[in-house]
Design an enzyme around this catalytic site. Structure first.
Site, mmCIF file in Angstrom:
data_model
loop_
_atom_site.group_PDB
_atom_site.id
_atom_site.type_symbol
_atom_site.label_atom_id
_atom_site.label_comp_id
_atom_site.label_asym_id
_atom_site.label_seq_id
_atom_site.Cartn_x
_atom_site.Cartn_y
_atom_site.Cartn_z
ATOM 1 N N ASP A 482 0.867 -1.196 0.000
ATOM 2 C CA ASP A 482 0.000 0.000 0.000
ATOM 3 C C ASP A 482 0.892 1.232 0.000
ATOM 4 O O ASP A 482 1.898 1.295 0.705
ATOM 5 C CB ASP A 482 -0.906 0.003 1.214
ATOM 6 N N ILE A 483 0.532 2.226 -0.844
ATOM 7 C CA ILE A 483 1.296 3.477 -0.911
ATOM 8 C C ILE A 483 0.879 4.357 0.277
ATOM 9 O O ILE A 483 -0.324 4.623 0.484
ATOM 10 C CB ILE A 483 1.042 4.202 -2.236
ATOM 11 N N GLU A 525 -4.780 2.276 -4.150
ATOM 12 C CA GLU A 525 -3.322 2.383 -4.145
ATOM 13 C C GLU A 525 -2.681 1.119 -3.622
ATOM 14 O O GLU A 525 -1.507 1.117 -3.263
ATOM 15 C CB GLU A 525 -2.885 3.585 -3.294
#
Length: 639
Positions: A482-483, A525
């Site tokens: 996950d960003i 994301e």
């Protein structure tokens, strides 16, 4: 009439008339000669008899009171028939003077030939063609009674010339006239015979020969003229009958030849029809084969198997235009893995030229130095024979090239070129459809923003990997990525910058994973990485490498983000350590990711029991995930 012997009539004329004429001439000449000889002998004998008669007259007694040898004088003056044939009769004295003569005026004169006549010698008789001359001495023993010493002395000479009798001359003249008549009559006979032979033999034969000559030249409708019933007419009639039979046979031959030509034409049409049926059957088989599948690899395999077997082509290659715009070898017959993957530029060699011009390129002899394609752009092993390159064109766009090679020079017929061009058109349509299908399939399993598989494909692949791990007892690890602070990036730089950040992060991650691994967009994301046959410890090391790679990527430096750089948080879960089913495995990885967020982000966390029960999580196993959604919203609320 010419004297040549080039006709039967002239040959017969010279073989019949000429010997007859010669026989007549020889007969007339023979009789004339015999008559002449007989006349001369008769004159000769008559001359001797007359000379003996006159000589014996000197032995007759002389009457008293008359001159000596008065009987001789009386005989010479008489008109005795025996003396009529004498042309000259003289009795000469030894000195050459004439004592008695048929011509009294010459008595007492000297004979002009006295020396020859009175010359000593016996009696002589000389004959020529016109007269006979006799010289008879007088005296000797017969005159001793009147003349003393006459036995040893010549008293005189009897000179007698007897001319040829008139009848003999007339006979000779008659025979001469007869000889001339024979010549004239022979000439007339020869002319008459020649005319007869010409009219009744030579001319009919010439007409018959002319008809035969025309028949020899091929005019079987000509007929010989038949007149009468002689041998030549019968020969002409037989010739006409033969010509009639030949004409009938020729007509039958013409009919047979015409029927044969019609049969040949029908056979050629049948062969051509069979060839067309075979071509249509091939086209049908190709169409059925290529349209029965939409998978490109299977399509190429079917084409590679079908065409060489049906067309008896020992070398066959399919080249397709790849993503770089090059012609790439996709399939070969016979199969040669070393050739697959070779590339050619457009315009390179015969195949590149065909793709560039969208036109068939045929090289009858690869080794011909005059060919512009000789020894250029050839596959290994294609160094002899003839080469045929047919482009696969669809909507004015070259999709690839079909190449055919035979070891014999100039071994492709024009009919084969047309057939193979039609096959190439069908193959082009099938290849295009397969490409469109592959593209459509790719679109359904690929995330359009990042280019990696989407959630649909991710869960399909994950299901396969879980089943494999359960069956073979091999480890399976997944990474949930996950960003960090992605919402802040969108709010500060805009959604376009956020999309760009997603693509760049995806590129960094994809460059550092194996080809057997699956990197997919989980949603928003979030990304998921499926590591088959990888232990949990190894998966944590991979996750740490990926985290550092993102931190160290210069293109991910963003001033608006905390620390001035984009970072990621990663959760790690494993089968069989953490879960035994797909849903539990995903939930465990998500729990570990949530733990990384709680730990301050930009970190890697391996799942441990109890993480899924943290009170801060908004979902657990009680909220199932719908895998049919291509890119559903994130399942965990991130701070």
């Amino acid at each position: 009439m010419a004297l040549g012997l080039d006709t039967v009539g002239r040959k017969l004329l010279w073989s019949v008339a000429l010997p007859g004429l010669l026989a007549a001439l020889l007969g007339a000449g023979y009789f004339w000669r015999e008559a002449r000889l007989a006349a001369r002998d008769a004159t000769h004998d008559e001359s001797l008899v007359l000379a003996e008669f006159v000589g014996s007259t000197f032995q007759l007694p002389t009457p008293e009171g008359t001159p000596a040898h008065s009987p001789v004088t009386q005989l010479l003056r008489s008109d005795a028939r025996l003396l009529r044939s004498a042309a000259e009769l003289h009795v000469l004295s030894p000195d050459g003077r004439i004592r008695w003569s048929l011509e009294p005026e010459k008595v007492g004169t000297r004979h002009p030939e006295a020396e020859r006549i009175v010359a000593p010698g016996p009696q002589t008789a000389h004959s020529d063609p016109h007269q006979t001359e006799v010289i008879r001495p007088l005296g000797e023993e017969a005159c001793e009674g009147c003349h003393a010493g006459a036995g040893s002395t010549r008293l005189g000479v009897l000179h007698l010339r007897v001319a040829e009798p008139e009848v003999h001359r007339e006979l000779t003249e008659v025979l001469g006239v007869a000889l001339v008549a024979v010549l004239v009559l022979g000439t007339i006979l020869m002319f008459a015979t020649g005319m007869s032979l010409h009219l009744f033999l030579a001319r009919p034969l010439r007409r018959l020969a002319g008809a035969m000559r025309r028949a020899e030249e091929g005019d079987f409708l000509v007929r010989a003229e038949v007149r009468g019933s002689d041998e030549i007419s019968r020969l002409g009639a037989a010739f006409n009958a033969m010509l009639a039979r030949i004409t009938s046979m020729k007509a039958e031959e013409i009919d047979t030849h015409r029927d044969l030509q019609v049969t040949k034409w029908k056979l050629s049409l049948k062969e051509e029809l069979e060839e067309r049926i075979a071509e249509l059957a091939l086209l049908f088989d190709v169409a059925r084969s290529v349209n029965s599948t939409i998978e490109l690899s299977e399509l190429l395999a079917r084409i590679t198997q079908l065409l060489p077997e049906r067309l008896h082509i020992p070398d066959f290659t399919i080249l397709l235009v790849n993503a770089d715009g090059l012609l790439e070898v996709k399939s070969t017959f016979p199969a040669n893995p070393k050739l697959e993957g070779m590339t050619f530029q457009f315009g390179e060699g015969a195949s590149g030229r065909a793709a560039e011009l969208h036109r068939v390129v045929y090289v009858p002899d690869i080794n011909d130095p005059s060919s512009i394609f000789a020894r250029q752009g050839l596959l290994p092993g294609h160094d002899s024979g003839s080469l045929l390159c047919i482009p696969m064109v669809h909507m004015e766009s070259a999709l690839g090239v079909l190449t055919f090679r035979r070891p014999e020079v100039a071994s492709f017929a024009p009919e084969e070129l047309e057939l193979l061009a039609a096959v190439a058109d069908q193959a082009a349509t099938a290849v295009k459809n397969a490409m469109l299908h592959a593209e459509a399939v790719k679109l359904t399993i690929t995330d359009p923003l990042t280019g990696v598989p989407n959630r649909r494909h991710l869960f399909a692949r994950l299901e396969l990997e879980v089943a494999r791990a359960q069956r073979f007892g091999t480890p399976l690890s997944i990474l949930m990525v996950d960003i960090d602070h992605f919402k802040k990036l969108n709010d500060a730089a805009g959604h376009r910058a956020g999309d760009e950040a997603l693509r760049q992060v995806c590129d960094v991650l994809g460059a550092r994973v194996r080809k057997v691994d699956t990197l997919a967009r989980y949603g928003g994301e979030e990304f998921m990485l499926v590591l088959s046959n990888v232990s949990k410890a190894d998966a944590c090391e991979v996750a740490e490498k990926l985290r550092r790679a993102v931190v160290e990527a210069p293109q991910l430096a963003v001033p608006t983000q905390p620390g001035g750089h984009i970072t990621v948080s990663i959760g790690v879960a494993n089968i069989p350590i953490d879960a035994t089913t797909q849903d539990n495995l995903v939930d465990c990885a998500d729990s570990a990711l949530y733990a990384s967020k709680r730990a301050g982000r930009n970190s890697v966390t391996a799942y441990s029991p109890g993480m899924e029960q943290h009170p801060g999580r908004e979902r657990g196993l009680s909220r199932p995930v719908d895998p049919s959604s291509p890119n559903p919203a994130p399942s965990v609320a991130k701070a």
